[in-house]
Design a protein around this motif. Structure first.
Motif, PDB file in Angstrom:
ATOM      1  N   GLU A   1     -65.319  13.531   2.624  1.00  0.00           N
ATOM      2  CA  GLU A   1     -64.225  13.599   1.650  1.00  0.00           C
ATOM      3  C   GLU A   1     -62.841  13.293   2.229  1.00  0.00           C
ATOM      4  O   GLU A   1     -62.078  12.525   1.631  1.00  0.00           O
TER       5      GLU A   1
ATOM      6  N   ARG B   1     -63.175   9.573  -4.112  1.00  0.00           N
ATOM      7  CA  ARG B   1     -63.386  11.019  -4.294  1.00  0.00           C
ATOM      8  C   ARG B   1     -63.627  11.358  -5.755  1.00  0.00           C
ATOM      9  O   ARG B   1     -64.538  12.126  -6.088  1.00  0.00           O
TER      10      ARG B   1
ATOM     11  N   THR C   1     -67.121  12.845  -7.157  1.00  0.00           N
ATOM     12  CA  THR C   1     -67.051  14.157  -7.796  1.00  0.00           C
ATOM     13  C   THR C   1     -67.639  14.103  -9.198  1.00  0.00           C
ATOM     14  O   THR C   1     -68.416  14.976  -9.600  1.00  0.00           O
TER      15      THR C   1
END
Length: 89
Positions: free
Chosen positions: A62, A70, A74
């Motif tokens: 990350e 990211r 996610t």
């Protein structure tokens, strides 16, 4: 392979490798959760393993990922986790 040949081999950035590994695991988890036909039932244990490993890959990488990477990862993890919970019941 000589040292000159080894130097000529392009080594991809770790972010690219992480993206490929993550995508492979996410795709596998999605496939394990799928029940497209009556004969194929979801493999929840395999899906759980793939999701857990994809999560760990994401957590470890990350800090090196762009904001867009990211956000995308996610979102994929959230969708996979929700699908897993729905299937698990």
């Amino acid at each position: 392979m000589s040292s000159e040949q080894a130097q000529a081999v392009a080594v991809p950035p770790v972010e690219a490798v992480v993206g490929e590994v993550f995508a492979t695991l996410a795709f596998a988890a999605h496939a394990y959760l799928s029940d497209a036909t009556e004969e194929n039932k979801p493999d929840l244990d395999a899906a759980e393993i793939a999701i857990d490993i994809a999560s760990r890959v994401f957590e470890r990488a990350e800090p090196r990922l762009s904001t867009g990477e990211r956000a995308a990862m996610t979102s994929m993890l959230t969708e996979l986790r929700m699908a897993y919970v729905r299937k698990r019941g």
